[in-house]
Motif scaffolding. Structure first.
Motif, PDB file in Angstrom:
ATOM      1  N   SER A 261      17.778 -12.403 -31.492  1.00 56.73           N
ATOM      2  CA  SER A 261      18.590 -11.831 -30.393  1.00 56.73           C
ATOM      3  C   SER A 261      17.983 -10.261 -29.974  1.00 56.73           C
ATOM      4  CB  SER A 261      20.180 -12.058 -30.529  1.00 56.73           C
ATOM      5  OG  SER A 261      20.788 -11.338 -29.224  1.00 56.73           O
ATOM      6  N   ARG A 262      17.982  -9.743 -31.235  1.00 57.37           N
ATOM      7  CA  ARG A 262      17.637  -8.376 -30.955  1.00 57.37           C
ATOM      8  C   ARG A 262      16.506  -8.157 -30.746  1.00 57.37           C
ATOM      9  NH1 ARG A 262      20.567  -8.316 -36.082  1.00 57.37           N
ATOM     10  NH2 ARG A 262      18.512  -8.025 -37.183  1.00 57.37           N
ATOM     11  N   ARG A 263      15.125  -8.992 -31.041  1.00 53.90           N
ATOM     12  CA  ARG A 263      13.996  -8.833 -30.482  1.00 53.90           C
ATOM     13  C   ARG A 263      13.789  -9.323 -29.259  1.00 53.90           C
ATOM     14  NH1 ARG A 263       9.902 -11.711 -34.875  1.00 53.90           N
ATOM     15  NH2 ARG A 263      10.991 -10.020 -35.857  1.00 53.90           N
ATOM     16  N   GLU A 264      14.512 -10.347 -28.691  1.00 52.35           N
ATOM     17  CA  GLU A 264      14.277 -10.489 -27.098  1.00 52.35           C
ATOM     18  C   GLU A 264      14.722  -9.394 -26.521  1.00 52.35           C
ATOM     19  OE1 GLU A 264      13.837 -12.883 -24.021  1.00 52.35           O
ATOM     20  OE2 GLU A 264      13.403 -13.273 -26.196  1.00 52.35           O
ATOM     21  N   GLY A 265      15.609  -8.732 -26.860  1.00 47.30           N
ATOM     22  CA  GLY A 265      15.964  -7.517 -26.042  1.00 47.30           C
ATOM     23  C   GLY A 265      14.912  -6.491 -25.937  1.00 47.30           C
ATOM     24  N   ARG A 266      14.177  -6.252 -26.948  1.00 50.90           N
ATOM     25  CA  ARG A 266      12.844  -5.287 -27.222  1.00 50.90           C
ATOM     26  C   ARG A 266      11.722  -5.941 -26.314  1.00 50.90           C
ATOM     27  NH1 ARG A 266      14.505  -4.988 -32.522  1.00 50.90           N
ATOM     28  NH2 ARG A 266      12.863  -6.326 -33.305  1.00 50.90           N
ATOM     29  N   LEU A 267      11.812  -7.068 -26.296  1.00 51.05           N
ATOM     30  CA  LEU A 267      10.640  -7.834 -25.736  1.00 51.05           C
ATOM     31  C   LEU A 267      10.758  -7.919 -24.401  1.00 51.05           C
ATOM     32  CD1 LEU A 267       7.880  -9.358 -25.873  1.00 51.05           C
ATOM     33  CD2 LEU A 267       9.230 -11.571 -25.912  1.00 51.05           C
ATOM     34  N   ALA A 268      11.980  -7.690 -23.633  1.00 51.24           N
ATOM     35  CA  ALA A 268      12.192  -7.834 -22.334  1.00 51.24           C
ATOM     36  C   ALA A 268      11.873  -6.418 -21.633  1.00 51.24           C
ATOM     37  CB  ALA A 268      13.738  -7.962 -21.883  1.00 51.24           C
ATOM     38  N   ALA A 269      12.255  -5.396 -22.583  1.00 48.69           N
ATOM     39  CA  ALA A 269      11.876  -4.119 -22.268  1.00 48.69           C
ATOM     40  C   ALA A 269      10.483  -3.824 -22.256  1.00 48.69           C
ATOM     41  CB  ALA A 269      12.417  -2.955 -23.116  1.00 48.69           C
ATOM     42  N   ASP A 270       9.736  -4.169 -23.253  1.00 49.87           N
ATOM     43  CA  ASP A 270       8.152  -4.156 -23.380  1.00 49.87           C
ATOM     44  C   ASP A 270       7.496  -4.625 -22.237  1.00 49.87           C
ATOM     45  OD1 ASP A 270       8.518  -2.663 -25.619  1.00 49.87           O
ATOM     46  OD2 ASP A 270       7.982  -4.255 -26.774  1.00 49.87           O
ATOM     47  N   ARG A 271       8.046  -5.836 -21.822  1.00 50.58           N
ATOM     48  CA  ARG A 271       7.328  -6.813 -20.879  1.00 50.58           C
ATOM     49  C   ARG A 271       7.605  -6.043 -19.300  1.00 50.58           C
ATOM     50  NH1 ARG A 271      10.383 -10.620 -20.782  1.00 50.58           N
ATOM     51  NH2 ARG A 271       9.243 -11.939 -22.377  1.00 50.58           N
ATOM     52  N   ASP A 276       4.630  -2.893 -15.196  1.00 55.26           N
ATOM     53  CA  ASP A 276       4.436  -1.404 -14.436  1.00 55.26           C
ATOM     54  C   ASP A 276       3.128  -0.815 -14.670  1.00 55.26           C
ATOM     55  OD1 ASP A 276       7.018  -1.538 -13.522  1.00 55.26           O
ATOM     56  OD2 ASP A 276       7.955  -0.453 -15.140  1.00 55.26           O
ATOM     57  N   THR A 277       2.729  -1.193 -15.918  1.00 57.28           N
ATOM     58  CA  THR A 277       1.208  -0.631 -16.242  1.00 57.28           C
ATOM     59  C   THR A 277       0.302  -1.324 -15.571  1.00 57.28           C
ATOM     60  OG1 THR A 277       2.032   0.073 -18.422  1.00 57.28           O
ATOM     61  CG2 THR A 277      -0.189   0.176 -18.065  1.00 57.28           C
ATOM     62  N   VAL A 278       0.161  -2.661 -15.543  1.00 56.47           N
ATOM     63  CA  VAL A 278      -0.568  -3.716 -14.817  1.00 56.47           C
ATOM     64  C   VAL A 278      -0.590  -3.321 -13.650  1.00 56.47           C
ATOM     65  CG1 VAL A 278      -1.168  -6.014 -14.599  1.00 56.47           C
ATOM     66  CG2 VAL A 278      -0.513  -5.310 -16.560  1.00 56.47           C
ATOM     67  N   GLU A 279       0.390  -3.277 -12.828  1.00 58.50           N
ATOM     68  CA  GLU A 279       0.588  -2.969 -11.425  1.00 58.50           C
ATOM     69  C   GLU A 279      -0.014  -1.598 -11.110  1.00 58.50           C
ATOM     70  OE1 GLU A 279       3.924  -2.487  -7.883  1.00 58.50           O
ATOM     71  OE2 GLU A 279       4.424  -2.920 -10.032  1.00 58.50           O
ATOM     72  N   ALA A 280       0.191  -0.646 -12.018  1.00 57.43           N
ATOM     73  CA  ALA A 280      -0.564   0.588 -11.860  1.00 57.43           C
ATOM     74  C   ALA A 280      -2.050   0.793 -11.837  1.00 57.43           C
ATOM     75  CB  ALA A 280      -0.011   1.863 -12.541  1.00 57.43           C
ATOM     76  N   ARG A 281      -2.607   0.076 -12.780  1.00 54.88           N
ATOM     77  CA  ARG A 281      -4.146  -0.349 -13.194  1.00 54.88           C
ATOM     78  C   ARG A 281      -4.626  -1.080 -12.064  1.00 54.88           C
ATOM     79  NH1 ARG A 281      -2.600   3.143 -15.850  1.00 54.88           N
ATOM     80  NH2 ARG A 281      -2.938   3.697 -17.966  1.00 54.88           N
ATOM     81  N   THR A 282      -3.828  -1.991 -11.291  1.00 56.58           N
ATOM     82  CA  THR A 282      -4.294  -2.856 -10.365  1.00 56.58           C
ATOM     83  C   THR A 282      -4.792  -2.009  -9.149  1.00 56.58           C
ATOM     84  OG1 THR A 282      -3.061  -5.085 -11.248  1.00 56.58           O
ATOM     85  CG2 THR A 282      -4.044  -4.781  -8.937  1.00 56.58           C
ATOM     86  N   ALA A 283      -3.616  -1.089  -8.793  1.00 56.12           N
ATOM     87  CA  ALA A 283      -3.721  -0.133  -7.781  1.00 56.12           C
ATOM     88  C   ALA A 283      -5.024   0.639  -7.758  1.00 56.12           C
ATOM     89  CB  ALA A 283      -2.526   0.535  -7.612  1.00 56.12           C
ATOM     90  N   ASP A 284      -5.172   1.434  -9.012  1.00 58.63           N
ATOM     91  CA  ASP A 284      -6.257   2.085  -9.304  1.00 58.63           C
ATOM     92  C   ASP A 284      -7.680   1.161  -9.133  1.00 58.63           C
ATOM     93  OD1 ASP A 284      -4.702   4.061  -9.827  1.00 58.63           O
ATOM     94  OD2 ASP A 284      -4.556   3.811 -11.988  1.00 58.63           O
ATOM     95  N   LEU A 285      -7.645   0.026  -9.505  1.00 55.39           N
ATOM     96  CA  LEU A 285      -8.851  -0.665  -9.442  1.00 55.39           C
ATOM     97  C   LEU A 285      -9.281  -0.992  -7.932  1.00 55.39           C
ATOM     98  CD1 LEU A 285     -11.217  -2.210 -10.737  1.00 55.39           C
ATOM     99  CD2 LEU A 285      -9.689  -4.322 -10.954  1.00 55.39           C
TER     100      LEU A 285
END
Length: 538
Positions: A261-271, A276-285
């Motif tokens: 349960s605790r790891r699922e919360g951290r995983l949702a934040a990391d996802r 957000d990072t993928v979207e920014a890199r896609t815009a740069d590309l």
């Protein structure tokens, strides 16, 4: 019993006891069954041997009849039949002897030993018939031979029929007795198996109610909770009812669910951060791709704009030179001066035309104007345009026109540009070269083909042929100037002239050589076609 180890030890001990009892019963039944089957199978084997012996005896009698009948091929058949009878008798004797040795019952040994006497009678009958056949063969009277063999065969049948029938009947009774014993044994085994099954069912039922069912119920609860956690219900927890191994497992399961349960919360934040990072890199590309497309469009536009902007003033210069040449006064001779200006301007115009062709080739707008042209004149013009560059680099540039000129069906400007580009490549890339030769020859082995070679005595090609034909390939010396499209554009032009272009080594394995092969036109045919055209017009 608080521990599962004691419960499972009891379960395994009971199972092992049942297995031992079942194994003992199975071994006893197998031994009894094997004994009965061995006796039955042995009797069946002896019965088969007796049947074979009966057939061999019949064949022996028929062979004796045919031998006395006078056939040329029958003595050999009689000998073979006699051998087969002896083999069958030996096989039966060996089977009886093996049975006597194998059995431990004195009554059985006596019964099997009594069967050797009929076998002796059959063997004696075979010997008597063999002797009678030999005597009958010496008789000359056919009627006497016929009567003699008939009597011999009747005696042979009387001597072998009764012993053989006795043996067959004895073996048949043995098989029947074996079958009856097998059925009785099977009945006893069925009763014993039924009793064993009832006892086993009773033991299994007691063990199931006391050990298996409670354990399975707790395991099912754990499985259901694991399925709920796998489905995303991470707040699922189990009650710890006992302190045995399953109780420890339930406690560990609860701790695991809390950690998940605790790891699922951290995983949702990391996802969310990763998206957000993928979207920014896609815009740069995408922005980088847009900039590259803009650069490519600007480069293509540059070629086209430079070509068109230089073409117009050069046309005016050439026109003014022609006008000045016609109106120059007679006091000063400006003819050579204007001729030089015109020649240089014409050469500059050719360069501009080359730039325009390159621009069109980049956009796929190449159009060929193929006409019958002289190959020597094209080569001479290309060599003349490259003479100044060769002199600046102190490289000898030679033209070898060959024995005769060849006319080819080609676009004059494109073919000249190809040859001139290949000469320019040889001058720029052949470091240390002292000579560049441009040669033309008409193929003797393949009439209708013209070969143009541009060779040098430099170090040769530094890359593979496939790489050198790539567009914008500059080779191993990138410091040299040029657009880097010479060989790629040359191959496109030559292939659209129905020709081929090959790269190779020069004479003696030194230097580089580019070979162009184009279909040539026969000059005599062209003159005849021209004369026919003029006569038709007249």
């Amino acid at each position: 019993m608080r521990s599962l180890k004691v419960r499972f030890a009891l379960l395994l001990g009971s199972s092992a006891l049942l297995v031992v009892l079942a194994a003992a019963g199975a071994l006893w039944s197998i031994a009894a069954t094997e004994s009965t089957l061995d006796r039955t199978l042995a009797a069946q084997h002896r019965l088969e041997l007796l049947a074979e012996l009966s057939g061999r005896l019949t064949q022996f009698g028929l062979a004796a009849l045919e031998t006395v009948g006078g056939s040329e091929a029958q003595p050999e058949a009689f000998s073979i039949a006699r051998t087969n009878v002896d083999r069958a008798l030996t096989a039966v004797d060996e089977a009886l002897a093996a049975t006597i040795v194998a059995t431990s019952d004195p009554l059985d040994r006596t019964q099997y030993a009594a069967r050797t006497r009929p076998m002796s009678q059959i063997r004696a009958a075979r010997v008597i018939l063999d002797r009678q056949v030999s005597q009958i063969e010496r008789q000359l009277d056919p009627e006497a031979r016929k009567n003699g063999i008939k009597g011999a065969l009747n005696g042979f049948g009387a001597m072998t029929g009764q012993p053989l029938s006795f043996l067959i009947e004895a073996e048949r009774r043995t098989m029947v007795l074996g079958s009856e014993q097998a059925r009785a044994l099977s009945q006893r085994l069925r009763l014993a198996a039924g009793a064993a099954v009832l006892v086993a069912f009773g033991i299994v039922f007691v063990l199931y109610r006391s050990v298996t069912r409670p354990t399975l119920a707790r395991i099912a609860a754990i499985r259901k909770a694991a399925g709920a956690v796998g489905g995303g219900e991470l707040d699922t927890r189990l009650s710890v009812a006992t302190r045995d191994e399953l109780g420890l497992l339930v406690a560990n399961f609860n701790r695991m669910a809390a950690r998940l349960s605790r790891r699922e919360g951290r995983l949702a934040a990391d996802r969310a951060a990763l998206e957000d990072t993928v979207e920014a890199r896609t815009a740069d590309l995408r922005a980088a791709n847009a900039r590259l497309e803009a650069v490519d469009r600007s480069r293509r536009r540059f070629f086209a704009d430079v070509s068109h902007e230089l073409r117009t003033p050069l046309t005016v210069i050439l026109g003014e030179c022609d006008l000045a040449a016609r109106q120059a006064g007679r006091s000063v001779d400006f003819g050579p001066v204007f001729a030089t200006i015109r020649k240089r301007a014409q050469r500059l115009k050719l360069r501009v035309e080359d730039l325009l062709r390159v621009a069109r080739s980049e956009s796929g707008q190449i159009e060929l104007d193929r006409r019958a042209v002289s190959a020597v004149s094209i080569l001479a013009e290309a060599v003349d345009n490259a003479t100044s560059e060769a002199a600046r680099r102190r490289v000898a540039l030679d033209l070898e026109p060959g024995a005769r000129d060849c006319e080819v069906l080609a676009d004059r400007e494109w073919l000249r540009q190809v040859v001139e580009s290949l000469i320019d490549n040889a001058l720029r890339h052949a470091a240390g070269a002292t000579r560049v030769a441009v040669a033309l020859r008409a193929e003797v082995a393949a009439p209708g083909a013209a070969t143009i070679t541009i060779s040098d005595d430099g170090p040769g090609f530094g890359a593979s042929e496939a790489e050198l034909f790539e567009r914008f390939r500059r080779g191993d010396r990138p410091a040299e100037t040029g657009f880097g499209i010479g060989l790629a554009l040359a191959r496109w032009v030559i292939e659209h002239h129905d020709g081929t272009i090959r790269l190779g080594r020069g004479e003696g394995g030194r230097g580089a050589r580019v070979t162009l092969t184009l279909p040539s036109l026969d000059l005599a045919d062209l003159e005849n076609q021209g004369r026919d055209t003029r006569e038709s017009a007249a």
